[in-house]
Design a protein around this motif. Structure first.
Motif, PDB file in Angstrom:
ATOM      1  N   LEU A   1       6.338   3.099   7.604  1.00 23.80           N
ATOM      2  CA  LEU A   1       6.872   2.962   6.249  1.00 23.80           C
ATOM      3  C   LEU A   1       7.251   4.310   5.643  1.00 23.80           C
ATOM      4  O   LEU A   1       7.663   4.382   4.491  1.00 23.80           O
ATOM      5  CB  LEU A   1       5.847   2.249   5.353  1.00 23.80           C
ATOM      6  CG  LEU A   1       5.670   0.755   5.663  1.00 23.80           C
ATOM      7  CD1 LEU A   1       4.351   0.237   5.097  1.00 23.80           C
ATOM      8  CD2 LEU A   1       6.836  -0.048   5.111  1.00 23.80           C
ATOM      9  N   GLY A   2       7.118   5.380   6.431  1.00 24.09           N
ATOM     10  CA  GLY A   2       7.604   6.677   5.997  1.00 24.09           C
ATOM     11  C   GLY A   2       6.579   7.626   5.450  1.00 24.09           C
ATOM     12  O   GLY A   2       6.916   8.741   5.056  1.00 24.09           O
ATOM     13  N   LEU A   3       5.310   7.226   5.412  1.00 25.34           N
ATOM     14  CA  LEU A   3       4.271   8.130   4.936  1.00 25.34           C
ATOM     15  C   LEU A   3       3.796   9.030   6.076  1.00 25.34           C
ATOM     16  O   LEU A   3       3.821   8.636   7.247  1.00 25.34           O
ATOM     17  CB  LEU A   3       3.094   7.339   4.369  1.00 25.34           C
ATOM     18  CG  LEU A   3       3.393   6.538   3.100  1.00 25.34           C
ATOM     19  CD1 LEU A   3       2.193   5.697   2.711  1.00 25.34           C
ATOM     20  CD2 LEU A   3       3.795   7.449   1.954  1.00 25.34           C
ATOM     21  N   ALA A   4       3.341  10.219   5.727  1.00 26.94           N
ATOM     22  CA  ALA A   4       2.844  11.171   6.712  1.00 26.94           C
ATOM     23  C   ALA A   4       1.320  11.098   6.746  1.00 26.94           C
ATOM     24  O   ALA A   4       0.643  11.629   5.854  1.00 26.94           O
ATOM     25  CB  ALA A   4       3.303  12.580   6.370  1.00 26.94           C
TER      26      ALA A   4
ATOM     27  N   ALA B   1       0.834  -1.206   0.000  1.00 27.27           N
ATOM     28  CA  ALA B   1       0.000   0.000   0.000  1.00 27.27           C
ATOM     29  C   ALA B   1       0.865   1.251   0.000  1.00 27.27           C
ATOM     30  O   ALA B   1       0.595   2.217  -0.736  1.00 27.27           O
ATOM     31  CB  ALA B   1      -0.929  -0.002   1.209  1.00 27.27           C
ATOM     32  N   ALA B   2       1.924   1.252   0.810  1.00 24.94           N
ATOM     33  CA  ALA B   2       2.839   2.395   0.829  1.00 24.94           C
ATOM     34  C   ALA B   2       3.520   2.569  -0.528  1.00 24.94           C
ATOM     35  O   ALA B   2       3.700   3.697  -1.015  1.00 24.94           O
ATOM     36  CB  ALA B   2       3.880   2.216   1.930  1.00 24.94           C
ATOM     37  N   GLN B   3       3.908   1.458  -1.154  1.00 23.09           N
ATOM     38  CA  GLN B   3       4.516   1.536  -2.486  1.00 23.09           C
ATOM     39  C   GLN B   3       3.544   2.146  -3.498  1.00 23.09           C
ATOM     40  O   GLN B   3       3.934   2.967  -4.337  1.00 23.09           O
ATOM     41  CB  GLN B   3       4.906   0.145  -2.966  1.00 23.09           C
ATOM     42  CG  GLN B   3       6.078  -0.499  -2.254  1.00 23.09           C
ATOM     43  CD  GLN B   3       6.327  -1.887  -2.813  1.00 23.09           C
ATOM     44  OE1 GLN B   3       5.484  -2.770  -2.696  1.00 23.09           O
ATOM     45  NE2 GLN B   3       7.482  -2.065  -3.436  1.00 23.09           N
ATOM     46  N   MET B   4       2.285   1.733  -3.442  1.00 21.46           N
ATOM     47  CA  MET B   4       1.282   2.226  -4.389  1.00 21.46           C
ATOM     48  C   MET B   4       1.080   3.728  -4.231  1.00 21.46           C
ATOM     49  O   MET B   4       1.052   4.474  -5.215  1.00 21.46           O
ATOM     50  CB  MET B   4      -0.032   1.483  -4.178  1.00 21.46           C
ATOM     51  CG  MET B   4       0.040  -0.009  -4.507  1.00 21.46           C
ATOM     52  SD  MET B   4      -1.329  -0.957  -3.774  1.00 21.46           S
ATOM     53  CE  MET B   4      -2.689  -0.503  -4.853  1.00 21.46           C
ATOM     54  N   LEU B   5       0.936   4.170  -2.997  1.00 21.28           N
ATOM     55  CA  LEU B   5       0.725   5.596  -2.755  1.00 21.28           C
ATOM     56  C   LEU B   5       1.931   6.407  -3.214  1.00 21.28           C
ATOM     57  O   LEU B   5       1.784   7.469  -3.839  1.00 21.28           O
ATOM     58  CB  LEU B   5       0.442   5.834  -1.278  1.00 21.28           C
ATOM     59  CG  LEU B   5      -0.894   5.268  -0.785  1.00 21.28           C
ATOM     60  CD1 LEU B   5      -0.983   5.349   0.727  1.00 21.28           C
ATOM     61  CD2 LEU B   5      -2.073   5.999  -1.425  1.00 21.28           C
ATOM     62  N   THR B   6       3.128   5.914  -2.941  1.00 17.84           N
ATOM     63  CA  THR B   6       4.341   6.618  -3.359  1.00 17.84           C
ATOM     64  C   THR B   6       4.434   6.697  -4.878  1.00 17.84           C
ATOM     65  O   THR B   6       4.804   7.734  -5.450  1.00 17.84           O
ATOM     66  CB  THR B   6       5.580   5.920  -2.784  1.00 17.84           C
ATOM     67  OG1 THR B   6       5.460   5.852  -1.360  1.00 17.84           O
ATOM     68  CG2 THR B   6       6.849   6.674  -3.140  1.00 17.84           C
TER      69      THR B   6
END
Length: 213
Positions: A170-173, A142-147
């Motif tokens: 995972l580094g998302l805000a 999910a984090a990869q997709m958003l990035t």
């Protein structure tokens, strides 16, 4: 901050008109990806115009065949999917449809857990009785997709604190969490109470003095 995941890339973009059983209709841009960490066929549905919001509204929705497709009342997944689609379309954002049936244990195992729930176990106890995690979901993809979509700051539409916690790790805000509505029925009330008790979901429910078995 850059998420601590390997990069994924957009594979395909296609516009699809969506229509729900209550008559609500909207068009989504459905996006597929290359390079997702778990190799599953997750998709992103871009609704409205995310660029208009400083922090677009995002929902991580785990696939639920019984609730999403067949309208099962044993959970609140179908109503949450319907609600999230309209709310995200109104503000601009992304719904990630994640192939994580049964909180990541798979469809057959989920149905096995349903059978155990019919004997009196709650949804989490049933998973552990099968030798499976209470919740096996990992949101790295999910984090990869958003990035890959250029989203690193977001408002998260969820009642589940673990989703925000994992995305932040995972580094998302995640600027804020926005609760979904409460979609309780006589058939899913015990399930919803279990989510509050086991994993601290932020769902406002009336107390249950006696749980029907």
């Amino acid at each position: 901050m850059t998420p601590s995941t390997d990069a994924a890339t957009v594979r395909t973009r296609v516009r699809i008109p969506l229509s729900f059983s209550d008559g609500y209709q909207v068009t989504a841009e459905v996006i597929t990806f290359n390079g997702l960490a778990d190799g599953a066929e997750h998709v992103a549905l871009v609704l409205g115009d995310p660029a208009t919001a400083a922090a677009p509204l995002v929902r991580l929705h785990s696939e639920c065949l019984t609730g999403d497709a067949f309208g099962s009342a044993r959970c609140d997944c179908g109503p949450q999917l319907r609600e999230a689609t309209e709310r995200i379309a109104a503000t601009g954002g992304v719904l990630l449809y994640l192939r994580q049936e049964g909180r990541g244990i798979g469809l057959y195992n989920k149905l096995d857990a349903y059978a155990l729930q019919d004997t009196g176990l709650d949804t989490y106890q049933a998973n552990t009785a099968l030798g499976l995690p209470e919740d096996a979901r990992d949101y790295t993809a999910a984090a990869q997709m958003l990035t890959a979509l250029g989203i690193t700051d977001l408002d998260l539409l969820t009642n589940n604190p673990d989703k925000a916690r994992q995305l932040r790790d995972l580094g998302l805000a995640v600027t804020r969490t926005v609760p979904t509505g409460v979609h309780s029925t006589p058939s899913n009330l015990r399930y919803l109470h279990a989510k509050v008790q086991h994993t601290h979901h932020t769902i406002a429910l009336a107390p249950m003095a006696i749980l029907a078995r």
